[in-house]
Design a protein around this motif. Structure first.
Motif, mmCIF file in Angstrom:
data_model
loop_
_atom_site.group_PDB
_atom_site.id
_atom_site.type_symbol
_atom_site.label_atom_id
_atom_site.label_comp_id
_atom_site.label_asym_id
_atom_site.label_seq_id
_atom_site.Cartn_x
_atom_site.Cartn_y
_atom_site.Cartn_z
ATOM 1 N N LEU A 618 -31.495 -44.868 106.076
ATOM 2 C CA LEU A 618 -30.664 -44.899 104.838
ATOM 3 C C LEU A 618 -30.175 -46.217 104.513
ATOM 4 N N ALA A 619 -29.703 -46.900 105.589
ATOM 5 C CA ALA A 619 -29.091 -48.181 105.425
ATOM 6 C C ALA A 619 -30.238 -49.095 104.888
ATOM 7 N N TYR A 620 -31.610 -49.033 105.472
ATOM 8 C CA TYR A 620 -32.676 -49.843 104.815
ATOM 9 C C TYR A 620 -32.824 -49.465 103.294
ATOM 10 N N LEU A 621 -32.808 -48.194 102.990
ATOM 11 C CA LEU A 621 -32.869 -47.751 101.588
ATOM 12 C C LEU A 621 -31.725 -48.402 100.706
ATOM 13 N N HIS A 622 -30.516 -48.136 101.171
ATOM 14 C CA HIS A 622 -29.504 -48.585 100.271
ATOM 15 C C HIS A 622 -29.089 -50.164 100.340
ATOM 16 N N HIS A 623 -29.590 -50.854 101.351
ATOM 17 C CA HIS A 623 -28.941 -52.081 101.577
ATOM 18 C C HIS A 623 -29.992 -53.131 101.414
ATOM 19 N N GLU A 624 -31.317 -52.806 102.181
ATOM 20 C CA GLU A 624 -31.944 -53.913 102.013
ATOM 21 C C GLU A 624 -33.467 -53.811 101.294
ATOM 22 N N CYS A 625 -33.562 -52.440 101.174
ATOM 23 C CA CYS A 625 -34.841 -52.534 100.172
ATOM 24 C C CYS A 625 -34.835 -52.915 99.128
ATOM 25 N N LEU A 626 -35.825 -53.573 98.386
ATOM 26 C CA LEU A 626 -35.667 -54.385 97.093
ATOM 27 C C LEU A 626 -35.690 -53.411 96.169
ATOM 28 N N GLU A 627 -36.413 -52.097 96.109
ATOM 29 C CA GLU A 627 -36.259 -51.131 95.101
ATOM 30 C C GLU A 627 -35.129 -50.056 95.606
ATOM 31 N N TRP A 628 -34.007 -50.352 95.244
ATOM 32 C CA TRP A 628 -32.877 -49.432 95.559
ATOM 33 C C TRP A 628 -33.147 -47.983 95.727
ATOM 34 N N VAL A 629 -33.197 -47.199 96.517
ATOM 35 C CA VAL A 629 -33.340 -45.722 96.175
ATOM 36 C C VAL A 629 -32.385 -44.993 97.148
ATOM 37 N N ILE A 630 -31.948 -43.919 96.231
ATOM 38 C CA ILE A 630 -30.920 -42.972 96.772
ATOM 39 C C ILE A 630 -31.823 -41.638 97.046
ATOM 40 N N HIS A 631 -31.620 -41.236 98.421
ATOM 41 C CA HIS A 631 -32.353 -40.100 98.586
ATOM 42 C C HIS A 631 -31.996 -38.951 97.932
ATOM 43 N N CYS A 632 -30.544 -38.540 97.863
ATOM 44 C CA CYS A 632 -30.284 -37.294 97.067
ATOM 45 C C CYS A 632 -30.640 -35.846 97.903
ATOM 46 N N ASP A 633 -31.096 -35.925 99.068
ATOM 47 C CA ASP A 633 -31.316 -34.618 99.570
ATOM 48 C C ASP A 633 -31.599 -34.836 101.134
ATOM 49 N N VAL A 634 -30.645 -35.354 101.716
ATOM 50 C CA VAL A 634 -30.683 -35.525 103.225
ATOM 51 C C VAL A 634 -30.109 -34.392 103.948
ATOM 52 N N LYS A 635 -30.941 -33.881 104.727
ATOM 53 C CA LYS A 635 -30.844 -32.435 105.336
ATOM 54 C C LYS A 635 -31.443 -32.429 106.660
ATOM 55 N N PRO A 636 -31.422 -31.824 107.584
ATOM 56 C CA PRO A 636 -32.223 -31.518 108.687
ATOM 57 C C PRO A 636 -33.730 -31.084 108.281
ATOM 58 N N GLU A 637 -34.155 -30.399 107.129
ATOM 59 C CA GLU A 637 -35.325 -30.217 106.860
ATOM 60 C C GLU A 637 -36.143 -31.296 106.499
ATOM 61 N N ASN A 638 -35.554 -32.377 105.878
ATOM 62 C CA ASN A 638 -36.183 -33.756 105.396
ATOM 63 C C ASN A 638 -36.091 -34.960 106.537
ATOM 64 N N ILE A 639 -35.732 -34.382 107.525
ATOM 65 C CA ILE A 639 -35.658 -35.439 109.041
ATOM 66 C C ILE A 639 -36.786 -34.819 109.900
ATOM 67 N N LEU A 640 -37.818 -35.834 109.916
ATOM 68 C CA LEU A 640 -38.908 -35.198 110.979
ATOM 69 C C LEU A 640 -38.881 -36.194 112.001
ATOM 70 N N LEU A 641 -39.289 -35.547 113.100
ATOM 71 C CA LEU A 641 -39.379 -36.070 114.484
ATOM 72 C C LEU A 641 -40.821 -36.287 115.078
ATOM 73 N N ASP A 642 -41.103 -37.529 115.550
ATOM 74 C CA ASP A 642 -42.360 -37.764 115.938
ATOM 75 C C ASP A 642 -42.566 -37.313 117.508
ATOM 76 N N SER A 643 -43.506 -37.934 117.961
ATOM 77 C CA SER A 643 -43.864 -37.473 119.422
ATOM 78 C C SER A 643 -43.049 -37.786 120.469
ATOM 79 N N ASN A 644 -42.286 -38.729 119.875
ATOM 80 C CA ASN A 644 -41.085 -39.375 120.707
ATOM 81 C C ASN A 644 -39.672 -39.064 120.592
ATOM 82 N N PHE A 645 -39.665 -38.032 119.423
ATOM 83 C CA PHE A 645 -38.411 -37.501 118.943
ATOM 84 C C PHE A 645 -37.755 -38.650 118.373
ATOM 85 N N GLU A 646 -38.521 -39.587 117.704
ATOM 86 C CA GLU A 646 -37.858 -40.567 116.975
ATOM 87 C C GLU A 646 -37.645 -40.011 115.298
#
Length: 793
Positions: A618-646
């Motif tokens: 989120l910090a990247y989207l809000h502060h560093e990404c050139l095209e400023w993006v607000i997610h608007c739907d941050v919730k556990p269903e939209n947070i995915l976990l890879d094989s290392n649980f990253e």
């Protein structure tokens, strides 16, 4: 009488048609005049026009431009630094076969140099081809001169780019003079971007912190040639390869060295006449060298902006790119007391007086700078070991929330700086200096803190491992699929990691007719698929609200440029007829909710890593990404976990796609999920990045408690209260009462005491501050990242 009237009308029509006829070639002895608005050369397919391009009232350039672009985009200029007068100036094909541009007084401003000699006939005619190439031909049809050999700032399809060529930017928007940014083949046979300004010259692409081979290039080919083909694929002898996301024929394209220092590939929308960026070299524009001048830093607000350092002021208020000057006189007198002003997360590239390989303390670094009269500042980094760089000049400055270090400005103690700026006195022997708030909120982040060494040690190891894995994977894919240089005909399969446009039939086949559904939400359904290159992907079929093909192309390309380890990687998209699909990486372990909430269970270490990862994304989207993006739907269903649980945030671009045509701070419809939505949605207040901060606060508290806080709880009085409100109320009361075991009462009992107390307390404090009803009291996401990093073991 009728016949006579018809004859007169017909003759008038012929005269009008003749006066406005479009000339396809210029014969020897003929000329084009700046005073005749219809004096142009036009390519046979009418795509390109050659003639005088005017700006203002009396400045003209002999140019070639796209006929159907809305702003008549120029692709070549003969006299970019010497505009001619609007009266009497002309270009003519002289008797000796040269094309000559003369000003009103007859002075020669530009002249073509042909390959004709005493044994060959001079040029007989000038023609503008469908490719946009202006050529001079002899009577036998041999080309004696062509504009393709002398590019200005733009490369067109099938225009070969060789070691003798350069693309040099314009000075600015609407200023056609020769600028300071160059795209060229360097002496090591590698294509590079360089800032060559009045003060410094500096290479900035590919990233100078890595060698040629680490960036997937090779210096072992001295042919030095590159070309952009008709499909939108760029191939170079140094193995640089990239493609437009809308690869295919019948699209007008251009590769341009823009005035802001970025190299971009554009596609022309034939219906609107507007250009769409389909590839660009620099995602983070603040890393373009020279963009802000001396003693200035580039920051995102959210667009790149130049700001002066504390103790410095603007050199020229009319041009912020000229940098800043010190408010003090720099001396080397030992009698003068000096101080160091610390600016966290800011770095300046180059002009290092020294670099120490061994472990160095901040005190040693400070003394090293004080002992050298040339030293204006020093950079101290904490990424596994203390790295010290003393600086003789401050150029190429930028601020990044991901930079683990600070710049320390050297100046007299008499210079006034903002009261909240951290000062490290030259006589101070304290080895621990707290990083505090910096001057203006628009210039610096609100909260920056020292990071602990042990975290950064492991962070550096992890980052290095990821980098090595990435490089090895890139080389393996490149040579496995292509062996050496890929042929132009490979089309869509040039680079497996390239963001691109997919055909609907491709995705239908990859998903086996959309057979395996991974999930479904308000924005559409997600299906598992396997591409032809054997990559496993997630294909999202977007809901019917995503309409307007040209706008969709433009906005989805923005999402394709976003790249962060804590964001789901978008590989491409499909936009055919009514079909709108996004293709992204497949994340093995699914969404967070499937692991966190009962009956499932997630350990404390994984929970803390998820909190950090989501905050970084989120910090990247809000502060560093050139095209400023607000997610608007941050919730556990939209947070995915890879094989290392990253943690990887999904659906981060859908808010942007659904809000086309609306103001950046106003949304046409409510987005989000009940229980995670900030109060401003219901209060009809302008929507800012703080809505994501609120949603993140709910998620981080759910990580602590292990249950849905959006549910309703029943108190003893049988009155209902939201779990979130209840949790925050009880936590605040326990904290205020100073109870020693308050954190144990707030945690998920399934952890059975297996947690890190300082991390848990910090997460609760962060969560409570994030869900504050007053959005102005909520922290920024980059400050949340810093707070969590401070809690690392």
């Amino acid at each position: 009488m009728r016949c006579k009237t018809f004859a007169v009308t017909f003759l008038c029509f012929l005269c009008f048609a003749t006066a406005n006829a479009q000339i396809s070639s210029l014969e020897r002895g003929s000329s084009l005049s700046v005073e005749d608005n219809s004096d142009f050369l036009t390519s046979p397919d009418k795509s390109f026009t050659c003639g005088f391009h005017g700006v203002g009232t009396n400045a003209y350039w002999f140019s070639i431009w796209f006929s159907h672009s809305k702003d008549r985009t120029i692709v070549w200029m003969a006299n970019r630094d010497k505009p001619v007068n609007g009266l009497g100036s002309r270009v003519h094909l002289s008797r000796d076969g040269s094309m000559v541009l003369t000003d009103v007084d007859g002075a020669i401003i530009w002249k073509s140099s042909t390959n004709s000699s005493s044994t060959t006939a001079p040029a007989e005619r000038a023609e503008l081809l469908d490719s946009g190439n202006l050529i001079l031909k002899d009577p036998s049809g041999k080309i004696l001169w062509q504009s393709f050999d002398f590019p200005t700032d733009t490369l067109l399809p099938n225009q070969y780019f060789r070691k003798s060529n350069k693309l040099i930017s314009n000075l600015g928007r609407g200023d056609f003079g020769t600028g300071y940014f160059t795209f060229y083949f360097d002496n090591d046979n590698v294509l590079k971007l360089m800032y060559d300004g009045p003060d410094i010259s500096s290479l900035y692409w590919p990233d100078p912190d890595y060698n040629v081979f680490q960036k997937g290039r090779t210096a072992y080919n001295s042919s030095r040639v590159a070309v952009l083909d008709n499909l939108g694929s760029f191939l170079s002898s140094d193995q640089l390869q990239f493609s437009a996301f809308d690869m295919g024929l019948r699209v007008k394209r251009r590769l341009t060295m823009d005035y802001d220092g970025n190299l971009r590939l554009y596609s022309l929308n034939s219906s609107t006449g507007l250009w769409v960026i389909t590839w660009q070299a620099m995602v983070e524009l603040c890393k373009v060298h020279g963009i802000c001048g001396r003693n200035a830093i580039c920051i995102y607000t959210p667009e790149p902006k130049c700001s002066c350092l504390p103790g410095y002021e603007v050199t020229d208020a009319s041009n912020l790119n000229l940098g800043c000057k010190p408010k003090f006189k720099r001396t080397c007198s030992k009698s003068e007391e000096e101080k160091f002003v610390q600016i966290p997360q800011v770095d300046f590239y180059g002009f290092d007086l020294n670099y120490t390989e061994k472990l160095t303390s901040i005190d040693d670094c400070r003394e090293l700078c004080l002992g050298d009269c040339r030293c204006e500042a020093f950079s101290y980094r904490l990424n596994g070991e203390g790295k010290c760089y003393t600086k003789s000049a401050l150029f190429n400055g930028y601020r990044s929330p991901n930079f683990v270090g600070s710049i320390y400005l050297r100046m007299p103690t008499s210079v006034e700086t903002p009261s909240l700026v951290t000062k490290l006195n030259a006589s101070d022997t304290c080895r621990s200096t707290e990083v505090q708030k910096m001057g203006s909120a628009s210039m610096y982040d609100n909260t920056s803190k020292r990071v602990r060494w042990i975290y950064l040690y492991w962070f550096a190891i992890a980052a290095g491992a990821v980098e090595i894995l990435f490089i090895l994977s890139g080389w393996w894919l490149l040579f496995r699929r292509h062996g050496g240089a890929a042929p132009v005909e490979d089309g869509y399969r040039v680079i497996s990691s390239q963001f691109r446009m997919y055909r609907y039939t491709e995705l239908k086949k990859a998903t086996k007719h959309f057979k395996e559904e991974l999930g479904r939400g308000a924005s559409g359904a997600v299906f598992k698929g396997v591409l032809e290159d054997e990559r496993v992907v997630a294909v999202k079929k977007l809901a019917d609200i995503y309409q307007g093909e040209d706008v969709f192309w433009a906005e989805v390309s923005t999402i394709g440029k976003i790249n962060h380890m804590n964001l789901v990687r978008i590989w491409g998209f499909c936009s055919e007829d009514k079909h709108r699909l996004l293709v992204s990486e497949f994340v093995e372990n699914g969404s967070l909710d499937k692991h966190l909430f009962p009956p499932n269970f997630l350990g404390w270490e994984e929970r803390f890593e998820v909190a950090k990862g989501v905050a970084k994304g989120l910090a990247y989207l809000h502060h560093e990404c050139l095209e400023w993006v607000i997610h608007c739907d941050v919730k556990p269903e939209n947070i995915l976990l890879d094989s290392n649980f990253e943690a990887k945030i999904a659906d981060f671009g859908l808010a942007k796609l659904t809000q086309r045509g609306s103001n950046s701070s106003m949304f046409s419809r409510i987005r989000g999920t009940k229980g995670y939505m900030a109060p401003e949605w219901a209060l009809n207040l302008p929507i800012t990045a703080k809505v994501d901060v609120y949603s993140y606060g709910v998620v981080i508290l759910e990580l602590v408690k292990g249950i849905r806080l959006s549910n309703w709880a029943v108190e003893d009085s049988e009155e209902q209260e939201a779990e979130l409100a209840r949790f925050v109320r009880i936590a605040r009361r326990k904290i205020q009462c100073g109870q020693d075991s308050w954190i144990e009462d707030m945690l998920d009992p399934r952890l059975q005491g297996k947690f890190n107390r300082s991390q848990a307390e910090k997460m609760v404090h962060i969560g409570i501050s994030c869900v504050d009803e007053d959005r102005n009291k909520r922290p920024s996401m980059d400050s949340v990242v810093n707070d969590l990093l401070e809690c690392e073991d």
